[in-house]
Motif scaffolding. Structure first.
Motif, short mmCIF file in Angstrom:
data_model
loop_
_atom_site.label_atom_id
_atom_site.label_comp_id
_atom_site.label_asym_id
_atom_site.label_seq_id
_atom_site.Cartn_x
_atom_site.Cartn_y
_atom_site.Cartn_z
N GLU A 179 0.82 -1.22 0.00
CA GLU A 179 0.00 0.00 0.00
C GLU A 179 0.85 1.26 0.00
OE1 GLU A 179 -3.31 0.00 -0.19
OE2 GLU A 179 -3.69 -2.13 0.14
N ASN A 210 -6.59 6.57 -4.12
CA ASN A 210 -5.87 6.72 -2.85
C ASN A 210 -4.43 7.20 -2.98
OD1 ASN A 210 -7.96 5.69 -1.11
ND2 ASN A 210 -7.60 3.74 -2.14
N TYR A 211 -3.86 7.04 -4.15
CA TYR A 211 -2.43 7.31 -4.28
C TYR A 211 -2.13 8.29 -5.40
CZ TYR A 211 -2.64 2.58 -2.27
OH TYR A 211 -2.95 1.48 -1.53
#
Ligand SMILES: Nc1ncnc2c1ncn2[C@@H]1O[C@H](COP(=O)(O)OP(=O)(O)OP(=O)(O)O)[C@@H](O)[C@H]1O
Ligand SMILES: [Mg+2]
Length: 265
Positions: A179, A210-211
């Motif tokens: 992650e 998310n990234y």
């Protein structure tokens, strides 16, 4: 007074994940990256494009200090991630690379089983409480890497025994298993067939929620499909950077226009 803060206030700062200022990279006497300034946004896919040898891989490697591993490489300037100088002497490059994951141009699985290739990172970073949790992380990562169905019955076989395209998807699974907050991908699809490429492009789009994802690609179609921002490099210079739509439909620099219309490359 911190100069960086001043600079960052000028541009819309809220979503900046990576800020590079006056970055130079030298390999011995070769000046490979020249004075690059760029803000990479969070929750965004940024494409690096440009002719072979223009410095895309070199600049990508600056962002997780992979250039540290090349003896003759010298990096100058400042790169901050979440406002932290990643070249500060207190930063541990191993911790940094867990946070800033990378998929290389050439697949490089560890000489371990398929399972252990993916489980290794989560294990050393303590992401699983027990074997069942680790199994889940491994399965989930292999699914995201679009390779689960092909390997689920041979998880204990060596990763190096897979085909080139399968190895690359294994490396993508390995990179997402921890992650990371930033994922650097250097031509991740160059060894993949169109089906796997489409699956990886879907994954990239999902990761963006998310990234921050930075992808080097030689395919304009891929850059247009997956990225929201595009940076065009030429002879070590960052020539033009903007929204992908603008770069492809309304480039400001003649070098960008020549490249995207296929006149240089
Ligand atoms: N390890 C190295 N040692 C010496 N010079 C290097 C090294 N890696 C890259 N270079 C040089 O730095 C320049 C930029 O190379 P880089 O690999 O970053 O280009 P690139 O844009 O990724 O190219 P490609 O599209 O072919 O992958 C080139 O002139 C290259 O020869
Ligand atoms: Mg390269």
């Amino acid at each position: 007074m911190n100069d960086m803060r001043l600079l960052e206030r000028d541009v819309d700062t809220n979503d900046i994940k990576i800020a590079a200022r006056d970055v130079q990279v030298y390999y011995g006497d070769t000046h490979a990256i020249k004075d690059v300034n760029v803000d990479i946004a969070d929750n965004t896919v940024t494409a690096f494009i440009g002719p072979s040898g223009c410095g895309k891989t070199t600049f990508l490697r600056c962002m997780n200090r992979m250039n540290d591993t090349i003896d003759i490489a010298r990096v100058e300037g400042v790169i901050k991630i979440d406002d932290e100088d990643i070249y500060d002497k207190n930063v541990d490059p191993v911790q940094l690379r867990a946070k800033v994951g990378m998929v290389f141009q050439k697949p490089n699985p560890f000489p371990k089983s398929i399972y252990d290739n993916v489980a290794y990172g989560p294990k050393i970073h303590g992401l699983a409480k027990n074997k069942a949790e680790l199994d889940d992380i491994v399965e989930n990562a292999l699914r995201r890497g679009a390779i689960w169905d092909e390997v689920k019955d041979r998880l204990q076989e060596p990763g190096t025994g897979l085909s080139g395209g399968q190895q690359q998807r294994l490396c993508i699974a390995r990179a997402v298993a921890t992650e990371p907050e930033v994922l650097l991908m250097d031509e991740p699809c160059s060894a993949l067939d169109p089906i796997a490429t489409a699956q990886i492009e879907e994954l990239i789009d999902e990761l963006r929620q998310n990234y921050s994802v930075v992808i080097v690609t030689h395919s304009m179609q891929q850059a247009a499909r997956v990225s929201q921002k595009t940076a065009f490099f030429h002879l070590g210079n960052l020539v033009e950077y903007g929204s992908t739509g603008d770069i492809f439909t309304n480039p400001q620099d003649p070098r960008t226009e020549s490249y995207i219309t296929g006149r240089i490359g």
